[in-house]
Design a protein around this motif. Structure first.
Motif, PDB file in Angstrom:
ATOM      1  N   GLY A 173     -30.989 -48.313 -47.178  1.00 32.89           N
ATOM      2  CA  GLY A 173     -32.298 -48.455 -47.812  1.00 32.89           C
ATOM      3  C   GLY A 173     -32.723 -47.259 -48.635  1.00 32.89           C
ATOM      4  O   GLY A 173     -33.650 -47.355 -49.435  1.00 32.89           O
ATOM      5  N   THR A 174     -32.029 -46.120 -48.475  1.00 29.75           N
ATOM      6  CA  THR A 174     -32.405 -44.947 -49.267  1.00 29.75           C
ATOM      7  C   THR A 174     -31.865 -45.011 -50.688  1.00 29.75           C
ATOM      8  O   THR A 174     -32.310 -44.266 -51.553  1.00 29.75           O
ATOM      9  CB  THR A 174     -31.896 -43.653 -48.599  1.00 29.75           C
ATOM     10  N   ALA A 175     -30.911 -45.892 -50.939  1.00 27.11           N
ATOM     11  CA  ALA A 175     -30.360 -46.034 -52.290  1.00 27.11           C
ATOM     12  C   ALA A 175     -31.284 -46.901 -53.137  1.00 27.11           C
ATOM     13  O   ALA A 175     -31.927 -47.820 -52.641  1.00 27.11           O
ATOM     14  CB  ALA A 175     -28.966 -46.660 -52.229  1.00 27.11           C
ATOM     15  N   THR A 176     -31.330 -46.601 -54.425  1.00 24.16           N
ATOM     16  CA  THR A 176     -32.192 -47.384 -55.315  1.00 24.16           C
ATOM     17  C   THR A 176     -31.551 -48.708 -55.687  1.00 24.16           C
ATOM     18  O   THR A 176     -32.241 -49.682 -55.934  1.00 24.16           O
ATOM     19  CB  THR A 176     -32.511 -46.592 -56.598  1.00 24.16           C
ATOM     20  N   MET A 177     -30.207 -48.738 -55.726  1.00 25.82           N
ATOM     21  CA  MET A 177     -29.486 -49.979 -56.029  1.00 25.82           C
ATOM     22  C   MET A 177     -28.280 -50.069 -55.092  1.00 25.82           C
ATOM     23  O   MET A 177     -27.768 -49.057 -54.621  1.00 25.82           O
ATOM     24  CB  MET A 177     -28.994 -49.989 -57.478  1.00 25.82           C
ATOM     25  N   SER A 209     -25.335 -47.967 -55.864  1.00 27.84           N
ATOM     26  CA  SER A 209     -25.438 -46.517 -55.693  1.00 27.84           C
ATOM     27  C   SER A 209     -25.408 -46.092 -54.225  1.00 27.84           C
ATOM     28  O   SER A 209     -25.662 -44.936 -53.915  1.00 27.84           O
ATOM     29  CB  SER A 209     -26.704 -45.993 -56.368  1.00 27.84           C
TER      30      SER A 209
END
Length: 92
Positions: A27-31, A34
């Motif tokens: 959940g910390t990734a924007t996509m 990534s």
């Protein structure tokens, strides 16, 4: 202490902890593209190991099972049926 009940309870806790860690790390990734999958895997495994090590201190699930076993030993026939019904419920 490290009997079948302990391993089952500790394993369930570790898997839940690992799942929560994976979800939080992803959940910390924007996509999705990534996501650093090595970091997700590393953090997830570490969380599982830490959960097992924390469980060495004791698990309430095991204490509840021990209490049920003790009640079963002291129960009369009618009470034993009630204890058996409670044991069928998932304590964890």
């Amino acid at each position: 202490m490290f009997n079948k009940i302990w391993w089952k309870a500790a394993g369930i806790r570790a898997v839940k902890t690992m799942a929560q860690t994976a979800v939080a790390t992803i959940g910390t990734a924007t996509m999705v593209t990534s996501v650093d999958w090595k970091m997700v895997g590393s953090a997830t495994v570490l969380a599982g190991v830490l959960s097992l090590l924390t469980s060495v201190n004791g698990l309430p699930e095991c204490k509840a099972q021990a209490a049920l076993d003790a009640a079963d030993e002291e129960a009369t026939d009618d009470e034993a049926e009630a204890v058996d019904e409670v044991k069928e419920c998932e304590v964890i």
